[in-house]
Design a protein around this motif. Structure first.
Motif, PDB file in Angstrom:
ATOM      1  N   LEU A 178      21.937  63.887 -43.623  1.00  0.00           N
ATOM      2  CA  LEU A 178      20.483  63.954 -43.790  1.00  0.00           C
ATOM      3  C   LEU A 178      19.772  62.965 -42.869  1.00  0.00           C
ATOM      4  CD1 LEU A 178      18.098  65.172 -45.314  1.00  0.00           C
ATOM      5  CD2 LEU A 178      18.405  63.393 -47.045  1.00  0.00           C
ATOM      6  N   ASP A 179      20.329  61.781 -42.739  1.00  0.00           N
ATOM      7  CA  ASP A 179      19.744  60.773 -41.844  1.00  0.00           C
ATOM      8  C   ASP A 179      19.760  61.261 -40.400  1.00  0.00           C
ATOM      9  OD1 ASP A 179      18.621  58.205 -41.228  1.00  0.00           O
ATOM     10  OD2 ASP A 179      20.602  57.635 -40.460  1.00  0.00           O
ATOM     11  N   ALA A 180      20.887  61.830 -39.971  1.00  0.00           N
ATOM     12  CA  ALA A 180      20.977  62.343 -38.599  1.00  0.00           C
ATOM     13  C   ALA A 180      19.987  63.484 -38.380  1.00  0.00           C
ATOM     14  CB  ALA A 180      22.403  62.822 -38.316  1.00  0.00           C
ATOM     15  N   TRP A 181      19.841  64.358 -39.361  1.00  0.00           N
ATOM     16  CA  TRP A 181      18.922  65.482 -39.214  1.00  0.00           C
ATOM     17  C   TRP A 181      17.480  65.005 -39.156  1.00  0.00           C
ATOM     18  CZ3 TRP A 181      15.025  67.867 -42.041  1.00  0.00           C
ATOM     19  CH2 TRP A 181      14.664  69.142 -41.597  1.00  0.00           C
ATOM     20  N   LEU A 182      17.117  64.077 -40.024  1.00  0.00           N
ATOM     21  CA  LEU A 182      15.741  63.567 -40.019  1.00  0.00           C
ATOM     22  C   LEU A 182      15.429  62.793 -38.743  1.00  0.00           C
ATOM     23  CD1 LEU A 182      15.406  62.418 -43.732  1.00  0.00           C
ATOM     24  CD2 LEU A 182      14.304  64.384 -42.657  1.00  0.00           C
ATOM     25  N   THR A 183      16.378  62.045 -38.238  1.00  0.00           N
ATOM     26  CA  THR A 183      16.186  61.304 -36.992  1.00  0.00           C
ATOM     27  C   THR A 183      15.993  62.269 -35.829  1.00  0.00           C
ATOM     28  OG1 THR A 183      17.516  59.490 -37.824  1.00  0.00           O
ATOM     29  CG2 THR A 183      17.211  59.603 -35.439  1.00  0.00           C
TER      30      THR A 183
END
Length: 136
Positions: free
Chosen positions: A40-45
């Motif tokens: 999720l962090d990678a996608w949001l970034t």
């Protein structure tokens, strides 16, 4: 970070994603929650930036500069060839025997030729350009 400092969410995964998550989480020391947080962090970034620009932007900029230089060099060659052909077929008469005086005249003509190419390149004049482009 402790669990009480985190917010709990419930989500539904498609069966194929759930299977992949279970395969990855089967390794020792890997938690499903950590995998989902990282994903999720990678996608949001990635949503905040343009990944392709980040990956290839610099390289594309360098390639554009190189193509511009090649285009300029080709234009110099075309200008030189154009003027050379014009001089050979229109301006120069055939010399019977190349002697010292003829070689001196040839060197002088070549120097003038190079100077003319330089002037035309400096002014941006393009004698090979189509008439519609030259009018601009």
């Amino acid at each position: 970070m402790r669990n009480r400092d985190k917010v709990r969410y419930q989500l539904f995964l498609e069966p194929r994603l759930a299977e992949r998550l279970e395969e990855i989480a089967a390794k020792p020391g890997v938690a499903r929650s950590d995998i989902l947080v990282a994903a999720l962090d990678a996608w949001l970034t990635r949503q905040g930036s343009h990944e392709l620009d980040d990956r290839f932007g610099g390289r594309l900029d360098r390639m554009s500069l190189q193509i511009g230089r090649v285009g300029r060099d080709v234009q110099v060659l075309l200008e030189s060839l154009s003027l050379f052909i014009h001089q050979q077929y229109c301006l120069n008469a055939q010399l019977p025997e190349p002697d010292a005086a003829a070689r001196a005249i040839g060197r002088d003509r070549f120097d003038r030729f190079i100077a003319q190419v330089g002037r035309q390149m400096a002014t941006g004049a393009k004698p090979l350009a189509p008439a519609s482009e030259a009018a601009r």
